[in-house]
Motif scaffolding. Structure first.
Motif, PDB file in Angstrom:
ATOM      1  N   ALA A 258       0.752  -1.212  -0.155  1.00 41.41           N
ATOM      2  CA  ALA A 258      -0.105  -0.128   0.019  1.00 41.41           C
ATOM      3  C   ALA A 258       0.738   1.416   0.046  1.00 41.41           C
ATOM      4  O   ALA A 258       0.344   2.203  -0.953  1.00 41.41           O
ATOM      5  N   PHE A 259       1.933   1.192   0.691  1.00 39.56           N
ATOM      6  CA  PHE A 259       2.877   2.409   0.649  1.00 39.56           C
ATOM      7  C   PHE A 259       3.682   2.663  -0.460  1.00 39.56           C
ATOM      8  O   PHE A 259       3.431   3.700  -1.020  1.00 39.56           O
ATOM      9  N   ALA A 260       3.842   1.555  -1.214  1.00 42.62           N
ATOM     10  CA  ALA A 260       4.376   1.817  -2.503  1.00 42.62           C
ATOM     11  C   ALA A 260       3.466   2.154  -3.597  1.00 42.62           C
ATOM     12  O   ALA A 260       3.781   3.283  -4.364  1.00 42.62           O
ATOM     13  N   VAL A 271       7.595   2.107  -8.235  1.00 42.92           N
ATOM     14  CA  VAL A 271       8.287   1.692  -6.832  1.00 42.92           C
ATOM     15  C   VAL A 271       8.577   0.337  -7.099  1.00 42.92           C
ATOM     16  O   VAL A 271       7.855  -0.297  -7.100  1.00 42.92           O
ATOM     17  N   GLU A 272       9.937   0.004  -7.224  1.00 40.09           N
ATOM     18  CA  GLU A 272      10.388  -1.528  -7.355  1.00 40.09           C
ATOM     19  C   GLU A 272      10.204  -1.968  -5.924  1.00 40.09           C
ATOM     20  O   GLU A 272      10.415  -1.271  -5.038  1.00 40.09           O
ATOM     21  N   LEU A 279      13.224   0.712   1.158  1.00 39.41           N
ATOM     22  CA  LEU A 279      13.949   1.907   1.385  1.00 39.41           C
ATOM     23  C   LEU A 279      13.238   3.287   1.659  1.00 39.41           C
ATOM     24  O   LEU A 279      13.427   4.053   2.589  1.00 39.41           O
ATOM     25  N   LEU A 280      12.153   3.381   0.945  1.00 38.57           N
ATOM     26  CA  LEU A 280      11.242   4.704   0.840  1.00 38.57           C
ATOM     27  C   LEU A 280      10.660   4.401   2.187  1.00 38.57           C
ATOM     28  O   LEU A 280      10.159   5.511   2.810  1.00 38.57           O
ATOM     29  N   TYR A 281       9.948   3.388   2.258  1.00 39.85           N
ATOM     30  CA  TYR A 281       9.279   2.957   3.578  1.00 39.85           C
ATOM     31  C   TYR A 281      10.091   3.491   4.846  1.00 39.85           C
ATOM     32  O   TYR A 281       9.510   4.088   5.922  1.00 39.85           O
ATOM     33  N   GLY A 282      11.209   2.998   4.752  1.00 39.09           N
ATOM     34  CA  GLY A 282      12.068   3.020   5.918  1.00 39.09           C
ATOM     35  C   GLY A 282      12.510   4.657   6.062  1.00 39.09           C
ATOM     36  O   GLY A 282      12.435   5.175   7.363  1.00 39.09           O
ATOM     37  N   VAL A 301      18.296   6.989  -3.158  1.00 35.02           N
ATOM     38  CA  VAL A 301      19.006   6.512  -4.183  1.00 35.02           C
ATOM     39  C   VAL A 301      18.126   5.273  -4.826  1.00 35.02           C
ATOM     40  O   VAL A 301      17.689   4.209  -4.074  1.00 35.02           O
ATOM     41  N   ILE A 302      17.235   5.717  -6.049  1.00 32.54           N
ATOM     42  CA  ILE A 302      16.590   4.947  -6.544  1.00 32.54           C
ATOM     43  C   ILE A 302      17.135   4.058  -7.417  1.00 32.54           C
ATOM     44  O   ILE A 302      17.864   4.092  -8.570  1.00 32.54           O
ATOM     45  N   THR A 303      17.543   2.585  -6.891  1.00 33.52           N
ATOM     46  CA  THR A 303      18.461   1.675  -7.470  1.00 33.52           C
ATOM     47  C   THR A 303      17.959   0.713  -8.686  1.00 33.52           C
ATOM     48  O   THR A 303      18.626   0.066  -9.330  1.00 33.52           O
ATOM     49  N   GLY A 304      16.570   0.688  -8.902  1.00 36.57           N
ATOM     50  CA  GLY A 304      16.289  -0.108  -9.930  1.00 36.57           C
ATOM     51  C   GLY A 304      14.592   0.131 -10.156  1.00 36.57           C
ATOM     52  O   GLY A 304      13.901   1.037  -9.594  1.00 36.57           O
ATOM     53  N   THR A 305      14.064  -0.747 -11.011  1.00 38.47           N
ATOM     54  CA  THR A 305      12.810  -0.248 -11.616  1.00 38.47           C
ATOM     55  C   THR A 305      11.942  -1.806 -11.382  1.00 38.47           C
ATOM     56  O   THR A 305      12.461  -2.782 -11.229  1.00 38.47           O
TER      57      THR A 305
END
Length: 360
Positions: A258-260, A271-272, A279-282, A301-305
């Motif tokens: 839900a957060f993503a 959001v991968e 990461l973003l939740y943390g 840092v967005i490291t992936g898709t």
């Protein structure tokens, strides 16, 4: 090799964007996102930074086959398979979980196979021994002369590649945060953030923050080991924030999903789920708990898709002037007991909340 890499058109430095997010703004924080996911459409994020030094080393040694390791949902395997297709390397992926050999491939492994990777499934017991010389020798006997890249692509060469990420963020952030699987990106990020004049001052410079996506508590020692191999010792100010792995690698809960989804709806950023969502939740949880002082600029840092469909056969399969790799196929495991994959195929039930982690 450098010419072939340049022809792929990597977007470097990667973009740095500010997001207006009330979860951070109400705490007096600025939220930036370092869009490493936009470096290359098929070799995104930290995978470009970690793989390129290893690709150069393979080419310099005259190897035309890359052999590497990963779980059933490994972004690293996907990126290695794509790099092999684009640059003319044959690729072999040693996948944890031999029982997967007889099951339909999940989207990540299907993408690997479509990109030409030969998938070799092994038991968890064998996988744990992947760094032992006897295992490496057996793999080379089976697959021929090849360049071995460790799980996640994390070695000293990759750490130097990831140091460039830190250099791109110097003077632009107070905290740079990254999701951690094997620790190589954090090891390089922390070193690159630190200006040369401050390298002799313990704790000087911007802070690098790692959010582990799996259990085990081993990453502190692993990041320290990688920094020793790359730089001769610990470099930069960094720490790990545990408590946001949601039970382990590739594990999720409805709260995380839900957060993503909400983050994507707010900001239009896909959001991968295995790394970036945690990461973003943390970071949002740490901000809510007051872990960052007002006035702090925090960069994620967005490291992936998210995984996409298998590569289209309508696009070129190699950079100009490079040979095509051989076709892919499955390699059934031999003489190893079955073992379950590390992450489940469905999100486990669990508490939605996570407590603020302690520094390590």
């Amino acid at each position: 090799m450098d010419r072939a890499l340049a022809l792929l058109g990597p977007r470097l430095p990667s973009p740095l964007d500010e997001l207006d997010d009330d979860r951070f703004a109400r705490r007096g924080l600025r939220l930036l996102v370092k869009r490493d996911d936009l470096i290359h459409p098929e070799i995104p994020g930290n995978k470009w930074r970690k793989l390129v030094p290893n690709l150069r080393a393979a080419a310099a040694a005259g190897h035309r086959t890359l052999l590497t390791f990963g779980g059933a949902y490994s972004n690293h395997l996907r990126a290695t398979a794509a790099a092999g297709r684009l640059l003319g390397f044959a690729t072999v992926g040693v996948v944890r979980g031999e029982e997967l050999a007889d099951r339909p491939l999940n989207p990540s492994l299907a993408r690997c196979a479509a990109d030409g990777m030969r998938l070799h499934f092994v038991s968890r017991a064998t996988y744990r021994r992947r760094a032992e010389p006897e295992v490496a020798d057996a793999l080379r006997e089976r697959f021929g002369d090849c360049h071995l890249v460790p799980e996640g692509g994390s070695n000293a060469a990759a750490v130097h590649g990831c140091a460039e990420l830190g250099r791109e963020l110097r003077g632009r952030t107070d905290v740079a945060a990254v999701a951690c699987g094997t620790g190589g990106t954090l090891a390089g990020l922390a070193a690159g953030l630190l200006p040369p004049a401050e390298r002799r001052r313990p704790g000087a410079g911007p802070r690098a923050l790692g959010i582990p996506v799996l259990r085990g508590g081993f990453l502190t020692a692993e990041v320290e080991r990688l920094q020793r191999e790359a730089f001769g010792g610990r470099r930069g100010a960094w720490r790990l924030a545990d408590g946001f792995h949601f039970g382990g690698y590739a594990r999720r809960t409805p709260a995380l999903d839900a957060f993503a989804a909400d983050f994507t709806a707010r900001h239009g950023l896909p959001v991968e789920g295995i790394y970036v969502a945690k990461l973003l939740y943390g970071l949002a949880s740490l901000a809510e708990d007051g872990a960052f002082a007002a006035g702090t600029t925090v960069t994620a840092v967005i490291t992936g898709t998210p995984p996409g469909p298998p590569a289209s056969t309508d696009v070129p399969h190699t950079a100009p002037g490079l040979p095509h790799p051989p076709p892919a196929g499955r390699t059934p495991p031999r003489n190893s007991p079955a073992s379950p994959p590390e992450g489940p195929r469905t999100p486990p039930a669990g508490p939605a909340g996570q407590s603020a982690p302690s520094s390590r």
